[in-house]
Design an enzyme around this catalytic site. Structure first.
Site, mmCIF file in Angstrom:
data_model
loop_
_atom_site.group_PDB
_atom_site.id
_atom_site.type_symbol
_atom_site.label_atom_id
_atom_site.label_comp_id
_atom_site.label_asym_id
_atom_site.label_seq_id
_atom_site.Cartn_x
_atom_site.Cartn_y
_atom_site.Cartn_z
ATOM 1 N N CYS A 168 0.747 -0.773 0.238
ATOM 2 C CA CYS A 168 -0.015 0.043 -0.064
ATOM 3 C C CYS A 168 0.886 1.524 -0.005
ATOM 4 C CB CYS A 168 -1.272 0.051 1.136
ATOM 5 S SG CYS A 168 -2.336 0.901 1.168
ATOM 6 N N HIS B 20 -3.465 -5.273 0.397
ATOM 7 C CA HIS B 20 -2.928 -5.958 1.396
ATOM 8 C C HIS B 20 -3.143 -6.997 1.794
ATOM 9 C CE1 HIS B 20 -2.782 -1.984 3.656
ATOM 10 N NE2 HIS B 20 -3.740 -1.158 2.998
ATOM 11 N N GLU C 212 -1.751 -8.864 3.950
ATOM 12 C CA GLU C 212 -1.224 -9.408 5.473
ATOM 13 C C GLU C 212 -2.932 -9.913 5.646
ATOM 14 O OE1 GLU C 212 -1.499 -4.810 5.632
ATOM 15 O OE2 GLU C 212 -0.682 -6.088 3.966
#
Length: 254
Positions: free
Chosen positions: A107, A215, A217
């Site tokens: 990001c 993202h 994660e």
């Protein structure tokens, strides 16, 4: 020995407090590496020493980047900034690249990569006029980060294509800025249906170099591409660790 991965810290724009959600830490730990969050007040000399200690660097998400770093005045759509974090990450990028360390940007991280290499970003994608007739997407999705928001198209023959094992994947989306003009030597390797850059790579870089606008994660528990991104990054860090160990061994024995 597990590779050490340094994560850039989240710095609250107003209070200066360090803040980092656990998702990136958990993703790095899942791929058998050790994540450590960097302090905010590191000098360039500190960073040069740390680059010899850490095996990879993860540039995390966070607030907007000050427009002065890419030669623009502040637009009305620009959000809060952290000058301290801007300075830390832009210095770290160049120092880590000089050392050829594995780099992953998420990001804000992809935007730091781009600005650090001379590119520009959209200060607020909603204020950019569209003339191609494509409908704008919800790049700041209105639901949980673990859910997909839109698809991206991936350039064949790239690192991301190899990791995704496809030319089209679903991603989440929580941003209002994005890469505009790619920086020197950077290649855009993924785009959203409305044309925004979603991934950049540095083809001539000696190690892992990938910036993604989404993202992973938040996705790795159920998304194979997200897992492969973190695993490939950790594997590159292991290789970096092995090279450093050989260098130290050779110096010690000479």
């Amino acid at each position: 020995m597990k590779p050490l991965i340094a994560l850039t810290p989240g710095i609250h724009a107003d209070s200066g407090e360090l803040r980092l959600r656990p998702a990136c830490l958990e993703a790095i730990h899942h791929v058998d590496a050790i994540p450590l969050v960097l302090p905010a007040s590191l000098t360039d000399n500190d960073l040069r020493e740390l680059v010899t200690v850490f095996d990879g660097f993860l540039f995390t998400g966070g607030p907007d980047i000050h427009p002065f770093h890419f030669g623009e005045d502040t637009h009305i759509g620009c959000g809060a900034v952290s000058p301290q974090r801007d300075a830390l990450e832009l210095s770290l990028l160049h120092i880590a690249m000089e050392a050829g360390k594995p780099l992953l940007g998420i990001c804000r991280g992809i935007q730091i990569f781009n600005i650090g290499l001379g590119g520009t970003i959209y200060q607020d994608i909603s204020e950019e006029p569209r003339s191609d007739g494509r409908r704008p997407l919800a790049h700041s999705q209105p639901f949980a980060h673990e859910l997909y928001a839109h698809h991206i198209t991936i350039t064949p023959g790239t690192l991301l294509a190899d990791l995704a094992q496809s030319d089209r994947i679903a991603v989440n989306s929580t941003h209002h800025q994005a890469v505009r003009k790619p920086g020197s030597r950077l290649t855009v390797t993924g785009r959203s249906p409305d044309g925004l850059a979603e991934a950049v790579e540095l083809p001539d870089y000696p190690s892992f170099f990938l910036g993604v606008q989404w993202h992973p994660e938040y996705l790795w528990r159920h998304d194979r591409t997200a897992v492969r991104i973190f695993k490939a990054f950790a594997d590159a860090a292991r290789q970096s660790q092995a090279r450093s160990h050989r260098t130290v061994t050779n110096v010690s024995s000479s």
